[in-house]
Design a protein around this motif. Structure first.
Motif, mmCIF file in Angstrom:
data_model
loop_
_atom_site.group_PDB
_atom_site.id
_atom_site.type_symbol
_atom_site.label_atom_id
_atom_site.label_comp_id
_atom_site.label_asym_id
_atom_site.label_seq_id
_atom_site.Cartn_x
_atom_site.Cartn_y
_atom_site.Cartn_z
ATOM 1 N N PRO A 99 17.926 -5.278 -8.996
ATOM 2 C CA PRO A 99 19.062 -4.578 -9.605
ATOM 3 C C PRO A 99 18.638 -3.564 -10.663
ATOM 4 N N ARG A 100 17.701 -2.723 -10.292
ATOM 5 C CA ARG A 100 17.205 -1.687 -11.191
ATOM 6 C C ARG A 100 16.940 -0.437 -10.381
ATOM 7 N N ASN A 101 17.055 0.685 -11.026
ATOM 8 C CA ASN A 101 16.624 1.935 -10.398
ATOM 9 C C ASN A 101 15.162 2.152 -10.782
ATOM 10 N N LEU A 102 14.279 1.729 -9.899
ATOM 11 C CA LEU A 102 12.847 1.780 -10.189
ATOM 12 C C LEU A 102 12.347 3.214 -10.241
ATOM 13 N N ILE A 103 11.329 3.410 -11.056
ATOM 14 C CA ILE A 103 10.735 4.746 -11.116
ATOM 15 C C ILE A 103 9.822 4.967 -9.918
ATOM 16 N N ALA A 104 9.509 6.203 -9.686
ATOM 17 C CA ALA A 104 8.775 6.583 -8.479
ATOM 18 C C ALA A 104 7.429 5.868 -8.357
ATOM 19 N N SER A 105 6.768 5.644 -9.471
ATOM 20 C CA SER A 105 5.436 5.023 -9.417
ATOM 21 C C SER A 105 5.511 3.528 -9.105
ATOM 22 N N SER A 106 6.688 2.952 -9.141
ATOM 23 C CA SER A 106 6.850 1.508 -8.907
ATOM 24 C C SER A 106 7.616 1.167 -7.647
ATOM 25 N N ILE A 107 8.423 2.089 -7.181
ATOM 26 C CA ILE A 107 9.456 1.718 -6.207
ATOM 27 C C ILE A 107 8.892 1.286 -4.862
ATOM 28 N N LEU A 108 7.694 1.670 -4.513
ATOM 29 C CA LEU A 108 7.098 1.218 -3.246
ATOM 30 C C LEU A 108 6.281 -0.059 -3.422
ATOM 31 N N ARG A 109 6.158 -0.551 -4.605
ATOM 32 C CA ARG A 109 5.304 -1.700 -4.857
ATOM 33 C C ARG A 109 6.096 -2.991 -4.729
ATOM 34 N N PRO A 110 5.733 -3.854 -3.762
ATOM 35 C CA PRO A 110 6.503 -5.089 -3.518
ATOM 36 C C PRO A 110 6.649 -5.980 -4.747
ATOM 37 N N SER A 111 5.705 -5.939 -5.666
ATOM 38 C CA SER A 111 5.750 -6.843 -6.823
ATOM 39 C C SER A 111 6.914 -6.549 -7.762
ATOM 40 N N PHE A 112 7.562 -5.408 -7.611
ATOM 41 C CA PHE A 112 8.670 -5.053 -8.491
ATOM 42 C C PHE A 112 10.017 -5.529 -7.968
ATOM 43 N N TYR A 113 10.022 -6.231 -6.844
ATOM 44 C CA TYR A 113 11.285 -6.672 -6.254
ATOM 45 C C TYR A 113 11.508 -8.156 -6.497
ATOM 46 N N ASP A 114 12.775 -8.524 -6.680
ATOM 47 C CA ASP A 114 13.123 -9.884 -7.070
ATOM 48 C C ASP A 114 13.625 -10.739 -5.925
ATOM 49 N N SER A 115 14.387 -10.155 -5.039
ATOM 50 C CA SER A 115 15.049 -10.923 -3.979
ATOM 51 C C SER A 115 14.554 -10.428 -2.625
ATOM 52 N N TRP A 116 14.265 -11.387 -1.768
ATOM 53 C CA TRP A 116 13.634 -11.051 -0.485
ATOM 54 C C TRP A 116 14.415 -11.657 0.660
ATOM 55 N N GLY A 117 14.465 -10.902 1.740
ATOM 56 C CA GLY A 117 14.999 -11.436 2.986
ATOM 57 C C GLY A 117 13.869 -11.982 3.836
ATOM 58 N N ARG A 118 14.241 -12.669 4.905
ATOM 59 C CA ARG A 118 13.225 -13.142 5.838
ATOM 60 C C ARG A 118 12.683 -11.966 6.631
ATOM 61 N N GLY A 119 11.455 -12.104 7.068
ATOM 62 C CA GLY A 119 10.824 -11.014 7.776
ATOM 63 C C GLY A 119 11.283 -10.888 9.220
ATOM 64 N N THR A 120 11.031 -9.717 9.757
ATOM 65 C CA THR A 120 11.293 -9.466 11.168
ATOM 66 C C THR A 120 10.042 -8.841 11.776
ATOM 67 N N GLN A 121 9.644 -9.371 12.920
ATOM 68 C CA GLN A 121 8.383 -8.938 13.537
ATOM 69 C C GLN A 121 8.580 -7.638 14.297
ATOM 70 N N VAL A 122 7.684 -6.706 14.046
ATOM 71 C CA VAL A 122 7.607 -5.469 14.814
ATOM 72 C C VAL A 122 6.258 -5.441 15.505
ATOM 73 N N THR A 123 6.266 -5.312 16.815
ATOM 74 C CA THR A 123 5.032 -5.249 17.593
ATOM 75 C C THR A 123 5.041 -3.971 18.416
ATOM 76 N N VAL A 124 4.006 -3.169 18.220
ATOM 77 C CA VAL A 124 3.880 -1.916 18.949
ATOM 78 C C VAL A 124 2.678 -2.057 19.876
ATOM 79 N N SER A 125 2.971 -2.134 21.155
ATOM 80 C CA SER A 125 1.906 -2.390 22.117
ATOM 81 C C SER A 125 2.336 -1.911 23.494
ATOM 82 N N SER A 126 1.362 -1.455 24.252
ATOM 83 C CA SER A 126 1.648 -1.071 25.631
ATOM 84 C C SER A 126 1.381 -2.231 26.580
#
Length: 126
Positions: A99-126
């Motif tokens: 619940p914050r507007n993160l600054i540009a130097s932080s916003i891509l960094r996972p450690s700045f986030y508090d609440s997480w959803g469950r993951g979803t698998q992405v597989t790219v393969s031929s």
């Protein structure tokens, strides 16, 4: 704060997928929302983030020009459209929010986030 991620799957190289991150019981007003991915043995990598305060969008260099993050009008779902997928995009993708507007130097960094959803698998393969 509950988040639900969905939309992963198996796709061929060059294909597309759209991931969704839905907020349960609240809206993303005032939040930063980030998508990150992780493969076994690797650190989690932030790939795309959205800052609701100014609708700012931020991307890792590895996905710039191929991934697009967006939010619905109700501000309850954040999407990431993934185009021209590559085998190296294969990972478990998670969305997270804070619940914050993160600054540009932080916003891509996972450690700045508090609440997480469950993951979803992405597989790219031929």
């Amino acid at each position: 704060v509950q988040l639900q991620a969905s939309g992963g799957g198996l796709v061929q190289p060059g294909g597309s997928l759209r991931l969704s991150c839905a907020a349960s019981g609240f809206t993303f007003d005032g939040y930063s929302i980030g998508w990150s991915r992780q493969t076994p043995g690797q650190e989690r990598e932030g790939v795309a983030s959205f800052r609701s305060g100014d609708r700012g969008r931020f991307y890792a260099d590895s996905v710039k020009g191929r991934f697009t993050i967006s939010i619905d009008n109700a501000k309850t779902t954040v999407y990431v459209q993934m185009n021209n997928l590559k085998p190296e995009d294969t990972a478990v993708y998670c969305c997270a929010a804070t619940p914050r507007n993160l600054i540009a130097s932080s916003i891509l960094r996972p450690s700045f986030y508090d609440s997480w959803g469950r993951g979803t698998q992405v597989t790219v393969s031929s």
